[in-house]
Design a protein around this motif. Structure first.
Motif, PDB file in Angstrom:
ATOM      1  N   GLN A  21       0.817  -1.205   0.000  1.00  0.00           N
ATOM      2  CA  GLN A  21       0.000   0.000   0.000  1.00  0.00           C
ATOM      3  C   GLN A  21       0.852   1.256   0.000  1.00  0.00           C
ATOM      4  N   PRO A  71      -6.379  -1.918  -5.266  1.00  0.00           N
ATOM      5  CA  PRO A  71      -7.457  -0.926  -5.223  1.00  0.00           C
ATOM      6  C   PRO A  71      -6.930   0.497  -5.426  1.00  0.00           C
ATOM      7  N   LEU A  72      -5.815   0.807  -4.805  1.00  0.00           N
ATOM      8  CA  LEU A  72      -5.259   2.148  -4.943  1.00  0.00           C
ATOM      9  C   LEU A  72      -4.887   2.441  -6.388  1.00  0.00           C
ATOM     10  N   VAL A 123       0.784   6.291  -7.148  1.00  0.00           N
ATOM     11  CA  VAL A 123      -0.389   7.047  -7.597  1.00  0.00           C
ATOM     12  C   VAL A 123      -0.231   8.539  -7.338  1.00  0.00           C
ATOM     13  N   ALA A 169      -3.612  -4.994  -1.170  1.00  0.00           N
ATOM     14  CA  ALA A 169      -3.676  -3.612  -0.719  1.00  0.00           C
ATOM     15  C   ALA A 169      -3.351  -2.626  -1.838  1.00  0.00           C
ATOM     16  N   GLN A 177       0.914   4.028  -2.938  1.00  0.00           N
ATOM     17  CA  GLN A 177       0.612   5.431  -2.676  1.00  0.00           C
ATOM     18  C   GLN A 177       1.648   6.341  -3.348  1.00  0.00           C
ATOM     19  N   ASN A 191      -7.949   2.395  -8.809  1.00  0.00           N
ATOM     20  CA  ASN A 191      -8.802   3.564  -8.587  1.00  0.00           C
ATOM     21  C   ASN A 191      -8.220   4.802  -9.230  1.00  0.00           C
TER      22      ASN A 191
END
Lengths: 372, 614, 276, 461
Positions: D139, D168-169, D146, D165, D143, D172
Motif C-alpha cells: 500500500q 485498489p489504490l 499514484v 492492498a 501510494q 482507482n
C-alpha cells in the motif's frame, strides 16, 4: 520481594485470583490434553479420545521416540546457548539479548569454514578432522565476538539502570543479525553434505547419527564447563564475582577479566551449538539465532537462572515440550494445524513455569543485589 | 582515557585556553586506534554494499552521491574526533592549532588506508563466497572506474583530506563552526527532504523553484547547492545564534511566561500540521500518516516504558489486537462476526477488548523482574501473532489469508477515511495523536503518573509508601495497550486488509527504537523520534524519504540503538527527569560544584536561590 | 486528637488496647531464625526504641511488620486487625509508615513529588478524573500539594523554598533522612517506624532530629518505633526501650532499667561492641 | 540586484518572517540565474514535476486518433514531445523474498529495452519500488506511485498479499496493475465465473491462478501416481497456504483423502513434529508448496520419520530453483509449477525467446534468474506496452494515452503469443497461459536444467 513465598497465603486481590485461575486453567488444559492423548493411545475408538478431536489417530511408538529424540537434540542446543545467558545473567544480572546472535555467528562461521574445506576436498577426505577444525574456528570466532561485544557495548554501561544494557543488547542483536544480511546476503546458506553415518537411521535404536552426535557433544561440553566453573581457579573467581562483584574485587579478583572470561566461555558454548546446528540442519540463515536465542533464554529461566545444570535441564524441557507438546496436548484437544503453534508452546512453557515456580525448576542463583 | 564517555551536555564553561599544542606531539596510540576503528567501519560499510546501493541517491548532482557521502563521513569524523581534548579539572584546554590538523590528517590517512587495502584485496582474491558484495562492482565504485592503484591512491588521499578537514573544523571559532554546520545541514537537508519539498512546493504552486533547486531525477543541482550553501551560510552569520539564544531563553522561562510561550509553540505547530496537508500531495500525506501511526504506537509504549519503566517487548500484540478487532468487526468479509459495525462503534469494542487483553497479558507478567518481563511479553507478542496466523483460528481471523476488504473508517457519516486518501488518514491519525498526547500528558501529571514514576524509581519503596504497585503497573500496561490499539484500528482501515505478517516482533523493536531515540518519557521526544526515524528511514514495512536505505534500515536501527545507549541514553530530546536519572552522578557532582547542594552546617535553605536549575 | 484521648481514656480504665501487637512473631530465613517468638506491644502516642547489636533482627522486625518479608509464624495485629497476608501497600494504608536504614528516596523525583506521591493511599482520584480534569481532581491535587508543603514545612526551612522542586538526589545526606521522614508522614500513618534516623549525622543534626522525633509525637500524634544505635538519642526520645538479641527480646522497660540490665550488658559486651 | 539589497538590509533586522521571505527571494534569484545549467539532464527522463499533466477532460472526438482503443472515461494521459511514458515496477526486491521478486523486476527493464519506443516516445520505468511482500508495504509503495498522475500502468506485485492492498489504490487511480507473480484466486476469480474477494477492475496477471496448480497437482497425484491419500503442509504464507488448500480441495474433489493438513513457521528447522503429525495419517504423498530453507528441512527429515519412509514428496514452484534441486535429499521429488518449457516460444511483440532473455539477463546482472516467474514478468511488461500502444495516439506532437483504452485492450486480449505460451485474458484479469507442469528432479549439481525439463505430467484446463 521476589523471594517472598506467597504459597502460604490465599489469593487476596483480583490479580491473585486471576493468576490462580490461570494456573488452574493451564494445568487443566495440559491434563485434559494428556489424558485424551493417553486415551487415544489405548484405543482410537475410545469415546474420550474422540471427544474433542474426532480425527485423532494417536502415535506409534517409533513416532513418539522420534519426537522425543528430536526434542532432546534441539533442547541440547538450546541448553548450550542457555549456558551463556545463564552465566552472564548470573554475573552481571542482565539478559545479553544478543547471545542468540553469537550462536548465529558460530553457525555462519562453521558454514563458511566447512564450505572452504569442502572446496579444498578436505571435508570429504577427513570429515572428523574437518569437524574438529570448524569447531575450533567457530569457538574462537564466537568467543571473540562475545568479548568484543562486552568491551564495546556493555562495559561502558556497567552500573547504569538495569534496562539500559538490556536495550543495548537488543541493539547489538539487531545489528549482528542485519550485518549478516548485508555482508553475507539474505538467502539461506547450506553446509556441505555430511557423511552417511550421520544421516542414517540405523546407528543406534533407529536414531539419526547427527542427533546422537549433538546430544553427546552437548553433554561433553556441559561437563567441561561444569568442571571449569566448579573446579578451577577461574571458575571460583567467576562464582565469586557472581556472588558479589564488589567483595570479589576487594578479595583481589580482577572483575573485568573475570567478566571477559564469562563472555568468552558463553561465546564458546554458543559457537559449539552453532556447529551442532549446522551439522544437524545443514542450513543457516541470518535469523537462525533469534528465536533459538529467545528460547534458550527461556530455557535458562525455566531451569533457574545462574544455575548451569538448570540451563541444560531447561533447554531439554523446552526442546522436548515444543517437540511433543503440540501433538500430545493440543491435537487431542482438537486444535488443527498444531505444528504451527510450536513456538507458542515453547513460550507457554516459559510463562507456565514462571507462573507456577517463579524461580525456575532448580532455583535461581543471582548476584546478591538482585535478591532483595 | 575512556573515549566512549559522551561529551557532557549543556554549555561548557569557558576554560582558560593555553597555547596550541605543537604540531607533531600526538598520542600516537589514540590516533592509531581511532584510525583503525574508523578504517574497520569503512571496510564494513563498503562490504555491506551500502555505497553501491546509495550511489543511486544523489545529494549534489553530479558531484556527490549518498553512497560516497557515507564513505566520506567516517574519516572526517575520525579526524574531528581525534582533535577532541579530554577536559580535566584544572587542566587548561589547549587552543586548537596545527596539531589537530596533522592529527586529523594521520587519522584520516589510516582510515582511507582501510579502503585502499580493500581495493587491493578485491583485485587479488575472490571472496564472493561468502561475502556477497565482494565484487568488481565494488572495485569499480572504489576506483571511480579506474585501475586498482588509482583506488589505493585516491582513498589514501581522500581519507587524509577528510581527516584533515575534520581537524580544521576544530580550528574554527564557534561562529564559523556554526556557519559550516548550517551550510552542510542545509544542503543535506534539501537533498534528503527532496520528495517532500517537491510535493509541498507543487501544492503551493512553487514548482519553478524546486525545478531549479533539484536536478531532474533527483539530487540538488550543483549550482543550487552552492547557492543554498551560500544562503544558509549567510543566514547563519546573520542569525548570530539567535536560535540557540531563543532556546536558552525558553528554557529559562517560568510560570505564566513559559506557559504562554509553550502555548504559542503548540498553536504554531498545530497550525502547520493542519494547514500543510492541504497543500501537500499524496506522498507527503502518506508519509505523515505513517509517521502519525508510529507516533501513536510510540506514545503508547512511552507510557509503559518511559513512565512506568516496564520494558514491554511484545507491544506489537496490542497493535495486532487493535487491527484484528477492528477488521473483524467492520469487514463484511470477516468470518464469524456477522453484523458489520461502523468504525467508530467498533473502536469502542476495540478499546474494551485491547484493555482486556492488556489485563490478561499484564496480570501474569506484572510481578516479574524487569528483564524476565521483557522476554515474557515478547513471548506473548509472538503467541498472539501465531494465534492470528494459525489455521486453528482461521475461522475467526482468516489465518494466513488475513482479512481483506476492510471498509474505511466512517466518521459520523461525514466522511470515510481509507487508504485511498492519505490526507484524511493523516487528519484522523492527527486527531488520535492529540488524544494520546492529552492522555499521556494529563496522566503524567496526576496521582497516577507520580505513582508510575515512583514505581520506576524503586518498586519496593513505592510499595512501602502505600502504592499498590501491581495495580498501578497494570494500569500503565492497559493504557499503553489502548493507545496502541488506536493505531491498530486506524491501520486496518487505512490498509484495508490485515495479515499476520504485519505484526512481527520487529515492529515492537522498531517502536522501542523510536521511543529510545526520541527520548524515553518525553512526549515531544517521542514525536520527534518517529518523525526522524519513520519519516526519513522508514518503518518496518513503510518506506521513508530515503527509500534507498530500506535494505540497511534495520542495521542502522540496531547501530543507532547501541550508539544512543552509549552516547546519549536520554534520547534526542530528553525529558528533564530522564536526563537526571541517567546522569545522576554527573549532575549531583555539578550541582555540588555550583554550590546548589545545601550545606547543613551553613544553615537552612533560605539563602539566595541559585541561578541555574539543573 | 480524639483518638488519642480515647486511647488515653481506655488506658486509664485499665483496658488499654495496644495499637500494634506482635504475638509470638517468628521470621525464618532458611533455617536461620531472624525473629523468634517475639511479643511486642506498641501503644498509641508512645515512642519505643528498639535496640540491639548488629544482626539482632531489628530491621527484620520492621520488614515483617510492613510485610516486606514474610513471617513464618505468629501474628501481627494492628488496631485489632491482623496484618498477616496483607501486601506491603495495604499495611501502609492501614496506618503504618516506615523509613529505610539505607535512605531510599525516589531520587529523580522532586522533593515535593516525593511527598506528594506518598499520599497515594490516602487519595482517591483516578485516571478518569485526571483525564477529564474534573473539579474533584483539581481540588484533590491542590490538597495533596498543600499537605505536602505543610509536611515539608515541619522541617523548618530545610526542605521548602526552591528546594521543593529540586530532584531528591541533590539533597544532602541529612536532608535525605528528613525527606524520608516527611514521606512517611505523608502516608498519614498512626504508627511510624524509623530505621536509624540519625545514622551518619553529625551531633548538631542528630540533636535537631531527636527534637523532631519528639515533636512528631506531640504535634502529629504518631506512635513511633525507632531503631537506633545512638544511645544518646535513645535516652532522649524513648518512653520505652526494647532490646533484641538474636531475634529474641531480652529486655524491655524504660531507658534506665534497660541500660542496667545485666543481660543487655552481656549482649553488647559479649559481642565486644558498643557500650550501652 | 535590487532584491539582493533587500535581503542584506532588512533580513538582518526583522524577525524570522522576513528572513524566510528573503530566503525564498534569494532562491528564486538563484534559480533563474542558473537556469541554463540544466542541459546535463537533457538525455535523461524528466523529473516527475516537469512531466505533463493529466487532463480529465472528455476524450476529444478527434480524427487524428486513428482508431485507438478506449472511450476516455478514465481520462487521458498526455505525454509531451521529449518526455517519456511513465510506468512503474512494484516487486518484492529486498530481503529473503528478493530472490523471487528481483528477476520479475529485472525482466520488466529488459522488456522495456527490447520493446523500444512507442510511437516515438520513450518508456520510463523509474526506480523499482519494493512491495516488501506485504499488504502494508504494497500500500505504501502504491501510494507513492499514484502520487504521480502521469503513470499509466504498474508491473507488479510479486506477492498476492501486496496486491490485495495495492490493487485498489492503483486501479482507482485509473492505472492498470499487471502482475507476473500473483497466483491467489482471490485477486481474480474462482474460475467458475465468480469474482474473487479482492478482485479489482484493472488488475491483470500473467501468472497462473493457484486453482490450476492445485488441480494439476491433485490430478497428477490421484490420476498419474494413483494415490488415494495425501497430506499437505504450508508455512503460513498466504501463497503457500492458498496453494496447499487448493491442492487439498482438488484432491478431495478427485476422490482422494486428505489425511493431514498442517502448517509450520518459516523459521522452523526441526520438522520432526510436523512430519510426525502428518505421519499419523500415513499419506502416500506429501505436498509442501513452501520455500527455502524450510523446504530443505522437510525433504531432509521426512524419510527419517516413522510412517513417512515411503511417502512421495511433492513441492511447488517456490522450491523449483537452482539452489534446491541439487540438494541430495530432493532427488526424485516432484514439483509442480508453471510450464517452463518455453523452448522456441517467441514473444510476438519483441520477437525474443527465453534463451534471448536469459542471455540478456546474464549479461546485465551476471547470474541466472533465481525464480520461476521471470518469463511471466517479461510478458506482463510487454502486454502493458502493447496496451499503451493500442490505446494511444499522437496529437500535435503529444502522445495521448487513453486509460480506459489500456484496459479495453487487455480485457480483449485473445491468442496473444507470449514467451510463456498463448495468453488469453478473461473477464477477471487472468491472462496466464495456465499451463502447469509437474517435473521430477533428476538430482545433482549438473542436472538442474535437465530436471526443469523433465516433465512427467502437464496440465492445461
Amino acid at each position: 520481594m521476589s523471594r517472598r513465598a506467597r504459597s502460604r497465603k490465599a489469593p487476596r486481590t483480583g490479580v491473585d485470583w486471576f493468576l490462580t485461575f490461570l494456573r488452574v486453567a493451564a494445568l487443566t488444559v495440559v491434563a485434559v490434553g494428556l489424558l485424551a492423548f493417553i486415551a487415544q493411545e489405548i484405543s482410537t475408538d475410545n469415546p474420550f479420545a474422540r471427544w474433542a478431536n474426532p480425527d485423532a489417530t494417536g502415535l506409534t511408538g517409533a513416532q513418539f521416540r522420534g519426537l522425543i529424540v528430536s526434542g532432546i537434540a534441539q533442547g541440547a542446543m538450546y541448553g548450550l546457548i542457555a549456558l551463556g545467558y545463564s552465566m552472564v545473567y548470573g554475573v552481571l544480572g542482565f539478559i545479553n539479548f544478543a547471545h542468540g546472535e553469537v550462536f548465529m555467528v558460530g553457525a555462519m562461521t562453521g558454514m563458511i569454514t566447512s564450505n572452504k574445506l569442502a572446496d579444498a576436498g578436505y571435508w570429504e577426505s577427513n570429515f572428523i578432522g574437518s569437524l574438529v577444525l570448524i569447531v575450533v574456528v567457530s569457538v574462537i570466532v564466537c568467543s571473540l565476538t562475545a568479548v568484543i561485544m562486552e568491551r564495546v557495548a556493555y562495559r561502558p554501561l556497567r552500573g547504569s539502570p538495569r534496562l539500559i544494557p538490556l536495550i543495548t543488547s537488543i541493539g547489538v542483536s539487531f545489528f549482528l543479525q542485519n550485518a549478516s544480511v548485508v555482508l553475507l546476503g539474505p538467502a539461506a546458506k547450506a553446509y556441505p553434505d555430511v557423511p552417511d553415518w550421520l544421516k542414517s537411521k540405523h546407528t543406534f535404536l533407529g536414531i539419526e547419527g547427527a542427533r546422537i552426535l549433538v546430544i553427546l557433544v552437548a553433554a561433553a561440553s556441559m561437563i567441561c564447563l561444569w568442571y571449569l566453573v566448579e573446579r578451577t581457579k577461574s571458575g571460583r573467581a567467576m562464582r565469586a564475582v557472581a556472588e558479589d562483584a564488589e567483595i570479589a574485587e576487594l578479595m583481589g579478583i580482577d572483575v573485568n577479566r573475570t567478566i571477559v572470561k564469562v563472555f568468552a566461555l558463553g561465546g564458546a558454548m554458543a559457537g559449539m551449538a552453532g556447529i551442532l546446528w549446522g551439522i544437524l540442519f545443514r542450513s543457516v540463515i541470518h535469523t537462525t539465532g533469534f528465536l533459538p536465542g529467545i528460547k534458550a533464554f527461556s530455557a535458562a529461566v525455566v531451569g533457574g537462572i545462574g544455575h548451569l545444570g538448570g540451563a541444560m535441564a531447561g533447554g531439554l524441557s523446552i526442546g522436548v515440550a515444543e517437540s511433543v507438546g503440540p501433538l500430545l496436548i493440543l491435537e487431542p484437544l482438537g486444535v488443527s494445524g498444531v505444528s504451527q503453534l510450536r513456538d507458542a508452546v515453547a513460550f507457554a512453557v516459559l510463562i507456565g513455569v514462571l507462573l507456577l515456580r517463579p524461580s525456575g525448576l532448580f532455583g535461581e542463583r543471582l548476584p546478591s543485589e538482585d535478591r532483595t | 582515557m575512556n573515549t566512549t564517555l559522551p561529551p557532557t551536555t549543556g554549555p561548557q564553561p569557558e576554560a582558560p585556553r593555553a597555547a596550541p599544542r605543537p604540531a607533531f606531539t600526538h598520542d600516537w596510540r589514540r590516533i592509531a586506534r581511532m584510525g583503525s576503528v574508523a578504517a574497520f567501519g569503512q571496510v564494513f560499510i563498503a562490504l555491506s554494499n551500502m555505497p553501491v546501493r546509495l550511489d543511486e541517491r544523489l545529494i549534489v548532482k553530479p558531484v556527490l552521491s549518498l553512497g560516497y557521502l557515507v564513505l566520506l563521513i567516517l574519516p572526517f569524523a575520525a579526524g574531528y574526533r581525534q582533535g577532541h581534548q579530554i577536559k580535566r579539572e584544572n587542566m587548561p584546554v589547549c587552543a586548537p592549532g596545527p596539531n589537530e590538523v596533522v592529527g586529523g590528517f594521520l587519522c584520516g590517512l589510516i582510515t582511507g588506508g582501510g579502503l585502499s587495502l580493500l581495493a587491493v584485496l578485491v583485485t587479488h582474491f575472490d571472496l564472493r563466497e561468502p561475502l556477497v558484495n565482494w565484487s568488481p562492482v565494488l572495485l569499480d565504485l572504489l576506483s571511480f572506474s579506474n585501475e586498482m592503484w588509482f583506488a589505493v591512491v585516491i582513498w589514501l588521499a581522500i581519507g587524509a583530506g577528510m581527516g584533515a578537514a575534520g581537524g580544521v573544523l576544530r580550528l574554527l571559532g564557534p561562529k564559523s563552526h556554526r556557519v559550516v554546520v548550517t551550510m552542510a545541514l542545509a544542503v543535506a537537508g534539501a537533498a534528503v527532504l527532496e520528495s517532500l519539498v517537491v510535493d509541498v512546493a507543487e501544492g503551493l504552486g512553487l514548482e519553478p523553484l524546486t525545478d531549479r533547486l533539484y536536478a531532474p531525477r533527483g539530487g540538488v543541482a550543483w549550482p543550487s547547492a552552492l547557492g543554498l550553501a551560500a544562503v544558509s551560510g549567510l543566514l547563519a552569520v546573520l542569525g548570530r545564534g539567535r536560535f540557540r539564544q531563543a532556546r536558552v531563553r525558553h528554557a529559562q522561562m517560568e510560570g505564566a511566561q513559559r506557559t504562554r510561550a509553550n502555548l504559542g509553540l503548540i498553536i504554531a505547530t498545530a497550525a502547520v500540521l493542519i494547514v500543510l496537508p492541504l497543500f501537500a500531495g499524496k506522498l507527503t500525506n502518506e508519509l505523515l500518516a505513517n509517521v502519525g501511526l508510529f507516533v501513536l504506537l510510540a506514545l503508547g509504549l512511552n507510557v509503559v516504558v518511559g513512565l512506568a519503566g516496564i520494558l514491554d517487548l511484545g507491544y506489537v500484540a496490542f497493535f495486532a489486537v487493535g487491527s484484528y478487532t477492528a477488521a473483524v468487526l467492520t469487514a463484511a468479509t470477516s468470518p464469524k462476526i456477522a453484523p458489520e459495525m461502523p468504525w467508530l462503534v467498533a473502536l469502542i469494542v476495540v478499546v474494551i477488548i485491547t484493555g482486556l487483553v492488556g489485563l490478561f497479558i499484564g496480570a501474569p507478567v506484572i510481578r516479574m523482574r524487569g528483564d524476565y518481563l521483557a522476554i515474557v511479553t515478547l513471548g506473548f507478542g509472538e503467541i498472539i501473532r501465531l494465534l492470528f496466523l494459525s489455521d486453528w483460528l482461521s475461522g475467526w481471523f482468516g489465518g494466513s489469508q488475513g482479512i481483506t476488504k476492510i471498509p474505511g473508517a466512517g466518521i459520523f457519516g461525514i466522511t470515510e477515511v481509507s487508504g485511498t486518501d492519505p490526507r484524511r488518514v493523516f487528519y484522523l491519525v492527527l486527531a488520535f495523536c492529540v488524544v494520546a498526547i492529552y492522555i499521556s500528558w494529563r496522566l503524567e501529571r496526576s496521582r497516577l503518573g507520580r505513582a508510575w514514576m515512583a514505581v520506576r524509581e524503586d518498586e519496593t519503596v513505592a510499595e512501602a509508601m502505600g502504592i499498590n504497585t501491581v495495580n498501578v503497573k497494570l494500569l500503565a500496561f492497559v493504557v499503553g495497550a489502548v493507545l496502541g490499539s488506536f493505531s491498530g484500528a486506524i491501520f486496518a482501515a487505512k490498509v484495508g486488509s490485515v495479515f499476520p505478517a504485519s505484526f512481527l516482533i520487529l515492529v515492537s523493536i522498531v517502536i522501542l527504537v523510536v521511543v529510545i531515540f526520541g527520548g524515553m518519557g518525553n512526549i515531544i521526544g517521542v514525536i520527534a523520534g518517529s518523525a526522524v526515524l519513520i519519516g526519513v528511514l522508514g518503518g518496518p514495512k513503510q518506506p521513508g524519504l530515503l527509500a534507498e536505505f530500506s535494505e540497511f534500515k534495520l542495521l542502522i536501527y540496531g547501530a543507532l540503538l547501541i550508539w544512543m545507549m552509549l552516547a546519549r541514553p536520554e534520547g534526542l530530546i530528553p525529558s528533564v527527569r530522564r536526563t537526571r536519572e541517567l546522569r545522576q552522578q554527573e549532575m549531583a557532582q555539578d550541582a555540588w560544584l555550583r554550590g546548589q547542594v545545601d550545606d547543613d552546617d551553613a544553615g537552612g535553605a533560605d539563602g539566595p536561590r541559585p541561578a541555574v536549575q539543573p | 486528637m480524639t483518638d488519642m484521648q480515647a486511647a488515653a481514656g481506655a488506658a486509664a480504665a485499665g483496658v488499654r488496647q495496644p495499637l500494634l501487637e506482635t504475638r509470638r512473631l517468628s521470621v525464618d530465613f532458611g533455617g536461620l531464625k531472624a525473629l523468634d517468638d517475639l511479643d511486642l506491644e506498641i501503644y498509641e502516642g508512645e515512642i519505643v526504641s528498639v535496640i540491639g547489636p548488629n544482626g539482632a533482627g531489628k530491621t527484620t522486625l520492621f520488614n515483617a511488620i510492613t510485610a516486606t518479608v514474610e513471617s513464618s509464624d505468629g501474628d501481627i495485629v494492628f488496631e485489632g486487625q491482623s496484618l498477616l497476608g496483607l501486601d506491603p501497600n495495604r499495611v501502609t494504608s492501614s496506618g503504618i509508615a516506615r523509613t529505610f536504614q539505607n535512605v531510599r528516596l525516589f531520587a529523580n523525583m522532586s522533593v515535593l513529588e516525593n511527598v506528594m506521591v506518598s499520599q497515594h493511599c490516602r487519595t482517591k482520584q483516578h485516571a478518569f478524573g485526571a483525564l477529564l480534569y474534573t473539579k474533584a481532581f483539581r481540588q484533590e491535587e491542590a490538597e495533596i500539594r498543600q499537605r505536602a508543603e505543610e509536611i515539608l514545612g515541619f522541617f523548618g526551612t530545610r526542605l521548602v523554598g526552591y528546594r521543593m522542586d529540586q530532584p531528591a538526589f541533590t539533597l544532602s545526606y541529612a536532608n535525605r533522612r528528613r525527606l524520608e521522614i516527611a514521606r512517611a508522614m505523608a502516608t498519614q500513618p498512626k504508627l511510624i517506624l524509623l530505621d536509624e534516623p540519625v545514622a551518619g549525622m553529625n551531633p548538631v543534626e542528630s540533636a535537631e532530629l531527636t527534637g523532631l522525633i519528639g515533636r512528631l509525637r506531640d504535634e502529629w500524634g504518631f506512635a513511633i518505633v525507632v531503631i537506633e544505635h545512638d544511645m544518646g538519642v535513645v535516652r532522649e526520645v524513648s518512653d520505652r526501650v526494647v532490646v533484641l538479641d538474636h531475634g529474641v527480646k531480652i529486655a524491655e522497660g524504660d531507658y534506665a532499667d534497660v541500660a542496667n540490665d545485666p543481660q543487655v550488658i552481656e549482649a553488647y559486651l559479649g559481642k565486644g561492641a558498643g557500650d550501652p | 540586484m535590487n532584491r539582493m539589497g533587500h535581503l542584506t538590509k532588512s533580513g538582518k533586522r526583522r524577525g524570522a518572517f522576513s528572513l524566510f521571505v528573503s530566503l525564498l527571494a534569494m532562491l528564486s534569484l538563484l534559480a533563474t540565474s542558473c537556469g541554463d545549467d540544466d542541459d546535463g539532464g537533457a538525455t535523461e527522463a524528466p523529473a516527475p514535476t516537469a512531466a505533463p499533466e493529466t487532463t480529465e477532460a472528455p476524450a476529444p472526438t478527434a480524427d487524428p486518433r486513428g482508431d485507438p482503443m478506449g472511450d476516455g472515461s478514465l481520462g487521458i494521459v498526455e505525454v509531451e514531445a521529449g518526455d517519456a511514458i511513465q510506468i512503474r515496477s512494484l516487486q518484492a526486491i529486498t530481503g529473503d523474498v528478493g530472490a523471487f521478486g528481483l528477476p520479475i523486476d529485472r525482466a520488466a527493464y529488459i522488456a522495456v529495452d527490447d520493446y523500444g519506443q512507442i510511437k516515438g516516445f520513450d518508456v520510463d520505468l523509474g526506480a523499482s519500488l519494493d512491495d516488501l511482500c506485504s499488504n502494508d508495504g504494497g500500500q505504501a509503495a502504491a501510494q507513492i506511485i499514484v502520487a504521480d498522475e502521469d503513470v499509466v500502468g504498474v508491473l507488479g506485485t510479486s506477492c498476492s498479499g501486496a496486491a490485495v492492498a495495492a490493487a485498489p489504490l492503483i486501479t482507482n487511480a485509473g492505472m492498470v496493475l499487471i502482475s507476473g507473480g500473483n497466483t491467489s484466486p482471490a485477486l481474480t476469480s474462482d474460475l467458475a465465473g465468480n469474482a474473487g474477494l479482492n478482485h479489482s477492475v484493472g488488475y491483470y496477471r500473467t501468472a497462473h491462478n493457484d486453482l490450476y496448480q492445485g488441480a494439476a497437482m491433485a490430478k497428477f497425484v490421484f490420476g498419474e501416481l494413483g494415490f488415494t491419500t495425501a497430506a499437505a503442509i504450508h508455512d503460513g504464507d498466504p501463497y503457500t497456504q492458498g496453494l496447499a488448500q487448493a491442492f487439498a480441495d482438488a484432491f478431495e474433489a478427485e476422490g482422494g483423502t486428505v489425511t493431514g493438513f498442517s502448517a509450520i513457521n518459516k523459521d522452523d528447522t526441526d520438522m520432526v513434529p510436523v512430519l510426525t503429525e502428518m505421519a499419523t495419517g500415513t499419506p502416500e504423498a506429501l505436498f509442501f508448496p513452501i520455500f527455502q530453507p524450510a523446504g530443505d528441512f522437510i525433504a531432509d527429515q521426512a524419510p527419517g520419520v516413522s510412517g513417512l519412509e515411503d511417502t512421495v514428496l511433492l513441492a511447488a514452484d517456490g522450491l523449483l530453483n537452482a539452489n534446491y534441486l541439487p540438494l541430495p535429499q530432493t532427488t526424485g521429488m516432484y514439483f509442480s509449477g508453471p510450464d517452463q518449457r518455453f523452448g522456441e516460444n517467441v514473444n510476438q511483440s519483441t520477437g525474443k525467446t527465453a534463451t534471448d532473455f536469459t542471455t540478456a539477463y546474464d549479461e546485465r546482472y551476471g547470474e541466472v534468474p533465481s525464480s520461476a516467474f521471470w518469463a511471466h514478468g517479461y510478458d506482463a511488461a510487454v502486454l502493458l506496452l502493447d496496451a499503451i500502444d493500442a490505446a494511444s495516439w499522437v496529437e500535435d506532437g503529444t502522445l495521448m494515452i487513453d486509460r480506459q483504452g489500456v484496459r479495453d485492450y487487455l480485457y480483449g486480449l485473445r491468442g496473444y503469443r507470449g514467451m510463456i505460451g498463448t495468453l488469453n485474458c478473461d473477464d477477471f484479469g487472468d491472462c496466464g497461459s495456465s499451463k502447469i507442469t509437474v517435473v521430477q528432479n533428476i538430482g545433482g549439481e549438473d542436472n538442474v536444467e535437465a530436471s526443469l525439463n523433465n516433465v512427467v505430467y502437464s496440465y492445461e484446463p
